[in-house]
Design an enzyme around this catalytic site. Structure first.
Site, PDB file in Angstrom:
ATOM      1  N   GLU A   1       0.832  -1.380  -0.163  1.00  0.00           N
ATOM      2  CA  GLU A   1      -0.103   0.062   0.061  1.00  0.00           C
ATOM      3  C   GLU A   1       0.713   1.321   0.047  1.00  0.00           C
ATOM      4  O   GLU A   1       1.812   1.475   0.658  1.00  0.00           O
ATOM      5  CB  GLU A   1      -0.889  -0.155   1.369  1.00  0.00           C
ATOM      6  CG  GLU A   1      -1.830   1.225   1.528  1.00  0.00           C
ATOM      7  CD  GLU A   1      -2.477   1.100   2.705  1.00  0.00           C
ATOM      8  OE1 GLU A   1      -3.300   1.955   2.819  1.00  0.00           O
ATOM      9  OE2 GLU A   1      -2.095   0.363   3.488  1.00  0.00           O
TER      10      GLU A   1
ATOM     11  N   LYS B   1      -9.551   1.469  -3.207  1.00  0.00           N
ATOM     12  CA  LYS B   1     -10.078   0.951  -2.011  1.00  0.00           C
ATOM     13  C   LYS B   1     -11.500   1.581  -1.850  1.00  0.00           C
ATOM     14  O   LYS B   1     -11.649   2.724  -1.840  1.00  0.00           O
ATOM     15  CB  LYS B   1      -9.116   1.556  -0.722  1.00  0.00           C
ATOM     16  CG  LYS B   1      -9.363   0.880   0.489  1.00  0.00           C
ATOM     17  CD  LYS B   1      -8.543   1.296   1.653  1.00  0.00           C
ATOM     18  CE  LYS B   1      -8.772   0.688   2.921  1.00  0.00           C
ATOM     19  NZ  LYS B   1      -7.692   1.154   3.781  1.00  0.00           N
TER      20      LYS B   1
ATOM     21  N   CYS C   1      -5.205  -3.235   2.871  1.00  0.00           N
ATOM     22  CA  CYS C   1      -5.221  -3.117   4.338  1.00  0.00           C
ATOM     23  C   CYS C   1      -6.441  -3.395   4.849  1.00  0.00           C
ATOM     24  O   CYS C   1      -6.768  -4.533   5.108  1.00  0.00           O
ATOM     25  CB  CYS C   1      -4.603  -1.773   4.794  1.00  0.00           C
ATOM     26  SG  CYS C   1      -3.742  -1.676   6.158  1.00  0.00           S
TER      27      CYS C   1
END
Length: 498
Positions: free
Chosen positions: A257, A319, A369
């Protein structure tokens, strides 16, 4: 029976203690014992006492599981230590209210019969679902994660992490009734024990089939969070990443990330031609890469994203499930986030059902994540078995939380996602845990956290759907919600003799 302050303190200590199994999964019996104590105390508590016990247990449970948020807010966000500690406690209290309400409801509705164990499990499940679904959800530390190496893990491909938590609560309540009744509740306890023993003896069912393998290389950049966005470190950061991507001999290379911590226009200013050079490295068939970076700009908005580099069409993933305060600002809380110095703290959301990234015959589903806490979100990508992912890839940066228990906790969360879908999970992280996890949830290879390096190996693709993937893809968590409500209603009704 009223709850004394000693009872409240003991409830808090046991709630905190159960989180040890979130890190050390060999301690999986510990949550069973602590939840059994809670069920036993609730059997003798008033509704008010049940609320206090549930609040003490639940608040300490959450605080012990996520205390490392203090590190991100204080050390890296610059928030004063008292305010950072108060923020963690406030979050734990708010999330502890779900178990407090469940405790009060159980104390009010129990009837002193065997069905009370089912009522306890249903209310426990509703409390965990509420914490995981309401206000975008914050399910970190869900009780099912403590059972990833326990017999209850066989339930993962059937019911997912919340179903495992409900089974844990049922077993705990049965144990509590067995002890309290001086073994007169042996039929209930025996039935639960036989069911769990049979599941463990049979072992996990295989719902999926192999679909080839690919070689992989997972990068661990190991950049301290207070240096990640520092201008003086940027040339070295970008140089190491470019070299590692170029030298990795694998069909798929995954960088963590925000491995590139700059927006596109910033990157072009800092290192002209850098991104074009990366694209050229993967323009030939046989090699592909997933690289975490922010996309967009400050004027039109930006997203926490992943870029896929290959000979095929350009691939972008953004995301969708953002972290409150860290990645989006809840309404009315901008004043709080402005107290901290967190770069790129207000992202736009990506699409809910993104396509997979094609790497040869494999379909790789990236997630970023915090997103792999939400199995129900990942399940949306399995709605069509013909295009469902064959591999999962998590790109993370746990550097925000220093050298804390967040690293092994997140590893075990990813292991449970692998079990739910029977898919290998590739984890490429900044500071750890960078790992290759097999479709059976076992760690096949692991880099030492807080070291810079490249983890190489092979990952097996899988086709087919687990029962959990099939129903969660279509209905999300609503079958569990409705099932728990039905069980709670049925077991809370008094028996009436004709």
């Amino acid at each position: 029976m009223p709850v004394t302050w000693r009872g409240g303190v003991l409830a808090a200590l046991l709630g905190a203690a159960q989180t040890l199994a979130l890190v050390h999964t060999t301690l999986w019996p510990l949550p069973l014992l602590t939840a059994a104590w809670l069920a036993g105390r609730l059997d003798r508590a008033t509704p008010r006492g049940g609320f206090v016990l549930g609040l003490a247990y639940g608040t300490a449970w959450i605080a012990a599981a996520v205390w490392w948020l203090f590190i991100s807010m204080h050390r890296y966000g610059g928030l004063a230590a008292p305010l950072a500690a108060a923020a963690v406690l406030a979050l734990a209290l708010a999330l502890g209210l779900f178990l407090a309400l469940a405790g009060a409801a159980y104390a009010r509705w129990r009837h002193g019969r065997a069905a009370d164990a089912v009522l306890f499990a249903a209310l426990w499940l509703l409390a965990e679902l509420g914490r995981g679904m309401l206000f975008t959800g914050f399910p970190w530390g869900a009780s099912g994660y403590t059972q990833v190496d326990a017999p209850l893990a066989v339930l993962a491909p059937w019911l997912g992490v919340y179903g495992m938590g409900a089974a844990l609560a049922l077993a705990a309540a049965a144990l509590a009734r067995l002890v309290a009744s001086r073994w007169r509740a042996w039929p209930l306890a025996t039935g639960v024990a036989l069911a769990l023993g049979a599941a463990a003896a049979v072992g996990p069912a295989a719902f999926t089939r192999p679909a080839g393998e690919i070689s992989v290389a997972l990068l661990q950049t190991n950049i301290s969070q207070d240096e990640k966005f520092a201008a003086e470190r940027m040339p070295a950061t970008l140089a190491w990443l470019a070299t590692a991507l170029a030298q990795a001999e694998a069909e798929l290379v995954v960088a963590p990330e925000t491995a590139v911590p700059l927006l596109p226009d910033q990157l072009e200013d800092a290192a002209p031609g850098y991104w074009q050079a990366l694209e050229a490295q993967f323009a030939q068939p046989g090699r592909a890469a997933l690289v975490g970076l922010p996309l967009g700009d400050y004027e039109r908005g930006y997203r926490n994203a992943v870029a896929g580099l290959s000979a095929g069409p350009p691939y972008r993933y953004a995301k969708a499930h953002l972290v409150p305060f860290g990645e989006f600002i809840p309404t009315g809380f901008r004043w709080f986030t402005e107290l901290m110095n967190i770069p790129l703290g207000d992202f736009d959301r990506g699409e809910a059902r993104p396509p997979s990234f094609a790497v040869g015959a494999q379909r790789v589903a990236p997630n970023i994540c915090y997103e792999d806490l939400f199995g129900e979100d990942l399940a949306r990508r399995f709605a069509d078995a013909a295009t469902a992912p064959t591999l999962l890839a998590n790109l993370s940066n746990i550097g925000w939380f220093g050298d804390s228990i967040a690293i092994p906790q997140h590893l075990n969360i990813s292991r449970l996602r692998a079990l739910e879908f029977e898919r290998s999970m590739l984890r490429a992280t900044n500071t750890g845990a960078t790992a290759i996890i097999g479709p059976d949830g076992r760690v096949q290879a692991l880099l030492t956290p807080h070291t810079r390096g490249v983890l190489t190996g092979r990952a097996q693709g899988r086709e087919g759907l687990t029962p959990y993937a099939a129903w969660a893809a279509r209905f999300g968590l609503w079958p569990l919600v409705l099932g728990a409500l039905a069980l709670a209603f049925a077991t809370s009704r008094p028996w009436r003799r004709p």
